[in-house]
Design a protein around this motif. Structure first.
Motif, short mmCIF file in Angstrom:
data_model
loop_
_atom_site.label_atom_id
_atom_site.label_comp_id
_atom_site.label_asym_id
_atom_site.label_seq_id
_atom_site.Cartn_x
_atom_site.Cartn_y
_atom_site.Cartn_z
N ILE A 264 22.72 36.21 41.00
CA ILE A 264 22.63 36.20 42.47
C ILE A 264 23.89 35.56 43.05
O ILE A 264 24.45 36.04 44.03
CB ILE A 264 21.36 35.45 42.92
N GLU A 265 24.36 34.50 42.39
CA GLU A 265 25.55 33.79 42.86
C GLU A 265 26.79 34.69 42.87
O GLU A 265 27.62 34.58 43.77
CB GLU A 265 25.81 32.60 41.94
N VAL A 266 26.91 35.53 41.86
CA VAL A 266 28.08 36.42 41.83
C VAL A 266 27.81 37.72 42.60
O VAL A 266 28.52 38.71 42.45
CB VAL A 266 28.56 36.72 40.39
N GLN A 267 26.78 37.66 43.45
CA GLN A 267 26.49 38.74 44.41
C GLN A 267 26.14 40.07 43.75
O GLN A 267 26.63 41.13 44.17
CB GLN A 267 27.65 38.90 45.39
N ALA A 268 25.28 39.98 42.73
CA ALA A 268 24.78 41.22 42.14
C ALA A 268 23.92 41.94 43.17
O ALA A 268 23.23 41.31 43.98
CB ALA A 268 23.94 40.91 40.90
N ASP A 269 23.99 43.27 43.15
CA ASP A 269 23.11 44.10 43.98
C ASP A 269 21.82 44.43 43.23
O ASP A 269 20.81 44.75 43.85
CB ASP A 269 23.81 45.41 44.34
N VAL A 270 21.91 44.39 41.90
CA VAL A 270 20.78 44.72 41.04
C VAL A 270 20.77 43.71 39.90
O VAL A 270 21.84 43.32 39.40
CB VAL A 270 20.92 46.14 40.43
N LEU A 271 19.59 43.30 39.49
CA LEU A 271 19.43 42.48 38.28
C LEU A 271 18.52 43.24 37.34
O LEU A 271 17.46 43.71 37.75
CB LEU A 271 18.82 41.12 38.63
N ILE A 272 18.97 43.39 36.10
CA ILE A 272 18.14 44.04 35.09
C ILE A 272 17.87 43.02 33.99
O ILE A 272 18.80 42.40 33.48
CB ILE A 272 18.86 45.26 34.46
N VAL A 273 16.60 42.85 33.65
CA VAL A 273 16.23 41.96 32.55
C VAL A 273 15.56 42.82 31.50
O VAL A 273 14.71 43.64 31.83
CB VAL A 273 15.23 40.88 33.02
N SER A 274 15.96 42.65 30.26
CA SER A 274 15.25 43.38 29.21
C SER A 274 14.46 42.40 28.37
O SER A 274 14.95 41.32 28.03
CB SER A 274 16.23 44.18 28.34
N GLY A 275 13.23 42.79 28.05
CA GLY A 275 12.37 41.97 27.19
C GLY A 275 11.63 40.92 27.99
O GLY A 275 11.99 40.61 29.13
N GLY A 276 10.55 40.43 27.39
CA GLY A 276 9.83 39.31 28.00
C GLY A 276 9.04 39.67 29.25
O GLY A 276 8.67 38.80 30.03
N VAL A 277 8.79 40.99 29.45
CA VAL A 277 8.13 41.41 30.69
C VAL A 277 6.62 41.52 30.51
O VAL A 277 5.88 41.62 31.47
CB VAL A 277 8.72 42.76 31.17
N SER A 278 6.16 41.45 29.26
CA SER A 278 4.73 41.61 28.98
C SER A 278 3.93 40.41 29.44
O SER A 278 4.42 39.56 30.18
CB SER A 278 4.52 41.73 27.48
N VAL A 279 2.75 40.31 28.90
CA VAL A 279 1.88 39.21 29.29
C VAL A 279 1.60 38.28 28.11
O VAL A 279 0.63 37.56 28.10
CB VAL A 279 0.55 39.76 29.87
#
Ligand code: AMP
Ligand code: MG
Length: 444
Positions: A264-279
């Motif tokens: 966010i600090e480097v002014q991303a327009d999109v953030l993509i995270v892979s993994g760790g999205v489950s429950v």
């Protein structure tokens, strides 16, 4: 095609609609035309000049008055007096009058008086005494005193009229179109030195997982190399955006949050995270997404594609929110959900109007089966002829085969695929010979 999705799951279309509703194209900048390859036009590009700007010669030869050649034939040539030489880049000062001709180079401006060019191959040079030289084969060397024209040429023969290609003021490139190499040549050739394009969207990519190791790091007993970080950043680049490497986070909320905030600090327009999205107990990404913003949707009837999360986060500086995608850790799932949901969003952000992959009709080479109620995107390989072209049947359909194992962890199948075959929600299996829709993927 809106298909019934399993209760509790969103259809692919509904997910597209919800995601794309959040996407507004990024701002614009001016770039020099030679640097604009792949950029998306933000303001219509109009021709500064007509092309050609003035009538010019399509051949090396002699600028003539067509009427003077009317009686010429191979064995009965007519003789013309050479009154000058017009190389490319020189403004002609002479006038072609009856019985005369001017030597002219390809691309040189047609002189006053001339209305046709006779190619040098159809002439014989004459020296000052009227002696013929070798039949014209090239238009170099000293200027002959005269020439024989062996054929009649029509008015306009071998002349490219002014504005033949395009007229000054014509719209060359419409907003939303991406610049191909030919578009760069077109704009440059029409005198457009710089153009207004969308800036490249900035896309932060974060891999997560205690087992995931960066390049060169020892794997130890239970580590695996990071495939998704490099793979997703490559997909981001190929989609026309600037990829930002946010590294590899541990399965730890504070670490994930710290790295997302770095994005966010480097002014991303999109953030993509892979993994760790489950429950699972170590899956912290949804909580992280809810901490920096909100999660809008996270259950889509797609295979592979579990788990998937989409949301937005406010920008500290205000403006349109940052798009945040939580993609599955399995490398195939992360690549396919990128194709389905992230790539179209990046393309709209980048200013493009065409968001989706080109589709085609295909015939399955073998029986396939899949989960009930989900739309499957199978990694497939198209049959190719020796020259590499896809083989099509008499109905124009390409023949496809499963590209290796279809497990969502199988990178080898993903890398072998040149297309994704789409199996509808309503079909639990399809026999060999069934027709399906496919999406072509990029080739290297
Ligand atoms: P997860 O979604 O975190 O439960 O991960 C699912 C599977 O994907 C696990 O087998 C992970 O080891 C694997 N995986 C997660 N992240 C990556 C990555 N960056 N590169 C390669 N495999 C990964
Ligand atoms: Mg994990």
């Amino acid at each position: 095609m809106t298909a019934p999705a399993t209760p509790g799951l969103l259809s692919v279309e509904a997910a597209h609609d919800a995601i794309l509703a959040e996407v507004v194209p990024v701002g614009t900048e001016r770039v020099a035309t030679p640097s604009a390859l792949g950029r998306v036009v933000a303001e219509a590009v109009t021709a500064r000049i007509s092309l050609p700007p003035w009538a010019n010669s399509a051949m090396d030869g002699y600028a003539v008055r067509a009427v003077d050649t009317g009686a010429a034939a191979e064995d009965a040539p007519i003789e013309l007096r050479i009154v000058g030489d017009i190389p490319a880049g020189a403004a002609p000062t002479l006038t072609v009058v009856a019985g005369s001709a001017a030597r002219i180079a390809t691309g040189a401006r047609i002189p006053d008086g001339a209305d046709a060019v006779i190619p040098v191959e159809l002439t014989t040079p004459l020296d000052a005494t009227g002696r013929p030289g070798p039949r014209g084969r090239d238009a170099t060397g000293p200027l002959p005193a005269g020439c024989l024209a062996h054929t009649a040429v029509p008015v306009g023969g071998s002349i490219r009229p002014a504005g033949d290609d395009l007229l000054a003021g014509a719209i060359l490139l419409a907003p939303g179109s991406a610049l191909t190499a030919a578009a760069v040549a077109l704009a440059a050739g029409a005198g457009v030195d710089a153009l207004r394009v969308h800036r490249r969207p900035r896309v932060g990519v974060l891999a997560t997982g205690d087992e995931v190791r960066g390049p060169g790091q020892p794997l130890g007993a239970a580590g695996i190399p990071d495939a998704n970080g490099p793979g997703l950043r490559a997909l981001v680049t190929a989609a026309g955006a600037e990829a930002i490497d946010l590294g590899i986070a541990a399965d730890d909320l504070a670490d994930v949050l710290k790295r997302l905030r770095g994005g966010i600090e480097v002014q991303a327009d999109v953030l993509i995270v892979s993994g760790g999205v489950s429950v699972g107990p170590y899956d912290v990404v949804k909580t992280a997404m809810e901490t920096i913003g909100r999660v809008d949707l996270w259950r889509v009837a797609v295979q592979p594609g579990k788990p998937f999360a989409f949301g937005v986060a406010p920008r500290p500086e205000g403006g349109h929110p940052i798009l945040v995608f939580g993609l599955p850790g399995n490398p195939v799932s992360s690549a396919v959900t990128f194709e389905l949901f992230v790539r179209p969003a990046i393309r709209r952000l980048a200013g493009r109007l065409d968001l989706f992959r080109p589709a085609d009709r295909a015939v399955l080479g073998e029986h396939v089966s899949k989960s009930h109620g989900r739309r499957a995107y199978l990694r497939v390989q198209t049959e190719r002829a020796d020259d590499g072209a896809p083989v099509r049947d008499d109905q124009g359909r390409v023949r496809i085969h499963l590209a290796g194992g279809q497990g969502s962890h199988m990178l080898s199948g993903l890398a072998a695929a040149d297309a994704l075959a789409i199996i509808p929600e309503t079909d639990d299996s399809l026999p060999a010979g069934a027709e399906v829709t496919l999406w072509w993927l990029d080739s290297a």
